[in-house]
Design a protein around this motif. Sequence first.
Motif, mmCIF file in Angstrom:
data_model
loop_
_atom_site.group_PDB
_atom_site.id
_atom_site.type_symbol
_atom_site.label_atom_id
_atom_site.label_comp_id
_atom_site.label_asym_id
_atom_site.label_seq_id
_atom_site.Cartn_x
_atom_site.Cartn_y
_atom_site.Cartn_z
ATOM 1 N N ILE A 165 0.879 -1.171 0.000
ATOM 2 C CA ILE A 165 0.000 0.000 0.000
ATOM 3 C C ILE A 165 0.915 1.220 0.000
ATOM 4 O O ILE A 165 1.732 1.394 0.909
ATOM 5 C CB ILE A 165 -0.893 0.031 1.258
ATOM 6 N N ASP A 166 0.793 2.056 -1.003
ATOM 7 C CA ASP A 166 1.627 3.257 -1.100
ATOM 8 C C ASP A 166 1.047 4.358 -0.208
ATOM 9 O O ASP A 166 -0.076 4.804 -0.418
ATOM 10 C CB ASP A 166 1.675 3.722 -2.555
ATOM 11 N N VAL A 167 1.810 4.763 0.796
ATOM 12 C CA VAL A 167 1.361 5.816 1.709
ATOM 13 C C VAL A 167 2.092 7.141 1.465
ATOM 14 O O VAL A 167 1.974 8.069 2.262
ATOM 15 C CB VAL A 167 1.505 5.367 3.188
ATOM 16 N N SER A 168 2.812 7.241 0.368
ATOM 17 C CA SER A 168 3.569 8.470 0.100
ATOM 18 C C SER A 168 2.655 9.683 -0.018
ATOM 19 O O SER A 168 3.034 10.782 0.402
ATOM 20 C CB SER A 168 4.423 8.314 -1.165
ATOM 21 N N SER A 169 1.444 9.506 -0.548
ATOM 22 C CA SER A 169 0.532 10.649 -0.666
ATOM 23 C C SER A 169 0.103 11.162 0.707
ATOM 24 O O SER A 169 -0.139 12.362 0.874
ATOM 25 C CB SER A 169 -0.700 10.281 -1.506
ATOM 26 N N MET A 170 0.029 10.268 1.699
ATOM 27 C CA MET A 170 -0.312 10.709 3.059
ATOM 28 C C MET A 170 0.810 11.573 3.640
ATOM 29 O O MET A 170 0.547 12.609 4.259
ATOM 30 C CB MET A 170 -0.579 9.507 3.965
ATOM 31 N N PHE A 171 2.061 11.137 3.427
ATOM 32 C CA PHE A 171 3.190 11.929 3.904
ATOM 33 C C PHE A 171 3.249 13.267 3.176
ATOM 34 O O PHE A 171 3.458 14.311 3.799
ATOM 35 C CB PHE A 171 4.504 11.162 3.728
ATOM 36 N N ALA A 172 3.076 13.249 1.869
ATOM 37 C CA ALA A 172 3.145 14.482 1.089
ATOM 38 C C ALA A 172 2.052 15.460 1.505
ATOM 39 O O ALA A 172 2.321 16.661 1.688
ATOM 40 C CB ALA A 172 3.027 14.155 -0.404
ATOM 41 N N GLU A 173 0.844 14.960 1.674
ATOM 42 C CA GLU A 173 -0.260 15.835 2.079
ATOM 43 C C GLU A 173 -0.047 16.368 3.492
ATOM 44 O O GLU A 173 -0.371 17.517 3.790
ATOM 45 C CB GLU A 173 -1.593 15.104 1.965
ATOM 46 N N SER A 174 0.518 15.560 4.367
ATOM 47 C CA SER A 174 0.819 16.007 5.721
ATOM 48 C C SER A 174 1.841 17.142 5.704
ATOM 49 O O SER A 174 1.686 18.153 6.416
ATOM 50 C CB SER A 174 1.353 14.841 6.546
ATOM 51 N N ILE A 175 2.865 16.998 4.891
ATOM 52 C CA ILE A 175 3.876 18.046 4.761
ATOM 53 C C ILE A 175 3.254 19.314 4.189
ATOM 54 O O ILE A 175 3.488 20.423 4.679
ATOM 55 C CB ILE A 175 5.061 17.554 3.899
ATOM 56 N N ARG A 176 2.431 19.160 3.146
ATOM 57 C CA ARG A 176 1.774 20.321 2.531
ATOM 58 C C ARG A 176 0.899 21.045 3.545
ATOM 59 O O ARG A 176 0.968 22.272 3.689
ATOM 60 C CB ARG A 176 0.928 19.888 1.331
ATOM 61 N N ARG A 177 0.085 20.278 4.278
ATOM 62 C CA ARG A 177 -0.814 20.880 5.260
ATOM 63 C C ARG A 177 -0.036 21.568 6.385
ATOM 64 O O ARG A 177 -0.393 22.666 6.820
ATOM 65 C CB ARG A 177 -1.766 19.829 5.828
ATOM 66 N N THR A 178 1.013 20.929 6.864
ATOM 67 C CA THR A 178 1.828 21.518 7.928
ATOM 68 C C THR A 178 2.489 22.809 7.442
ATOM 69 O O THR A 178 2.474 23.833 8.139
ATOM 70 C CB THR A 178 2.892 20.506 8.414
ATOM 71 N N HIS A 179 3.049 22.773 6.244
ATOM 72 C CA HIS A 179 3.706 23.956 5.668
ATOM 73 C C HIS A 179 2.730 25.124 5.525
ATOM 74 O O HIS A 179 3.100 26.285 5.745
ATOM 75 C CB HIS A 179 4.313 23.598 4.310
ATOM 76 N N ASN A 180 1.484 24.816 5.157
ATOM 77 C CA ASN A 180 0.486 25.861 4.937
ATOM 78 C C ASN A 180 -0.311 26.200 6.195
ATOM 79 O O ASN A 180 -1.268 26.978 6.124
ATOM 80 C CB ASN A 180 -0.473 25.450 3.818
ATOM 81 N N GLY A 181 0.060 25.600 7.331
ATOM 82 C CA GLY A 181 -0.634 25.897 8.587
ATOM 83 C C GLY A 181 -2.028 25.309 8.663
ATOM 84 O O GLY A 181 -2.874 25.790 9.416
ATOM 85 N N GLU A 182 -2.283 24.270 7.884
ATOM 86 C CA GLU A 182 -3.594 23.619 7.882
ATOM 87 C C GLU A 182 -3.573 22.412 8.825
ATOM 88 O O GLU A 182 -2.528 21.856 9.126
ATOM 89 C CB GLU A 182 -3.943 23.147 6.464
ATOM 90 N N SER A 183 -4.751 21.999 9.236
ATOM 91 C CA SER A 183 -4.882 20.835 10.107
ATOM 92 C C SER A 183 -4.571 19.553 9.331
ATOM 93 O O SER A 183 -4.929 19.427 8.159
ATOM 94 C CB SER A 183 -6.308 20.756 10.650
ATOM 95 N N VAL A 184 -3.920 18.621 9.991
ATOM 96 C CA VAL A 184 -3.667 17.315 9.369
ATOM 97 C C VAL A 184 -4.707 16.282 9.804
ATOM 98 O O VAL A 184 -4.647 15.132 9.387
ATOM 99 C CB VAL A 184 -2.244 16.781 9.655
ATOM 100 N N SER A 185 -5.675 16.689 10.628
ATOM 101 C CA SER A 185 -6.650 15.732 11.167
ATOM 102 C C SER A 185 -7.467 15.053 10.072
ATOM 103 O O SER A 185 -7.951 13.941 10.269
ATOM 104 C CB SER A 185 -7.565 16.400 12.186
ATOM 105 N N TYR A 186 -7.621 15.676 8.934
ATOM 106 C CA TYR A 186 -8.306 15.045 7.797
ATOM 107 C C TYR A 186 -7.666 13.698 7.468
ATOM 108 O O TYR A 186 -8.341 12.741 7.115
ATOM 109 C CB TYR A 186 -8.242 15.982 6.589
ATOM 110 N N LEU A 187 -6.349 13.611 7.590
ATOM 111 C CA LEU A 187 -5.609 12.389 7.235
ATOM 112 C C LEU A 187 -5.844 11.255 8.215
ATOM 113 O O LEU A 187 -5.449 10.122 7.934
ATOM 114 C CB LEU A 187 -4.115 12.695 7.115
#
Length: 193
Positions: A165-187
């Motif tokens: 199962i490729d989880v790279s998109s979860m890591f990438a989205e987490s980094i994007r959200r953190t960088h933009n000050g958004e919540s990661v709780s969606y993940l």
Amino acid sequence: MFFPSSLSLQGFFDIPVDNLFAEPAIIKWIQDNITDWRTSIIVSPDAGGAKRVTAIADRLNVDFALIHKERKRANEVSSMVLVGDVKDRVAILVDDMADTCGTICHASEKLLEAGAKKIYAIATHGIFSGPALDRVKKSPFEAVVITNTIPQLQRMRESNKIQVIDVSSMFAESIRRTHNGESVSYLFTHVPM
């Protein structure tokens, strides 16, 4: 950010840490790859994974079972007792890691004896140390599915039962959200598209 086995690991950081969990990706994989998942049963290979398994079973609206094991010593199980009914059902073992694969392979035999019609194993981390791949090859598993938190290409070449199962998109989205000050709780409940 990672998929920790213990939430207490947050205490080792002096900055805010959000835990990422493989659960949303595991649920999506089950729904996309196991045709009769709606009548399946999610199984914990030990008491320690009961909370993880019940959360997945609840999200899928299916039953869960537990295997109680007694150990002679570390990495050596003396007996296993299945609590739950797997007869004529697809059994999906879920664990945090697949290391030597002794526990999950022993559990698969117990599930087979209890009448499971197909057996899958899903783990967050695929370590596959020592005799693990030989055990997997000889096991009754349809597939042993792990995430790519550890590279798995070589292991996939060595056994056609290993799937990723490729989880790279979860890591990438987490980094994007953190960088933009958004919540990661969606993940915590969704796999990013």
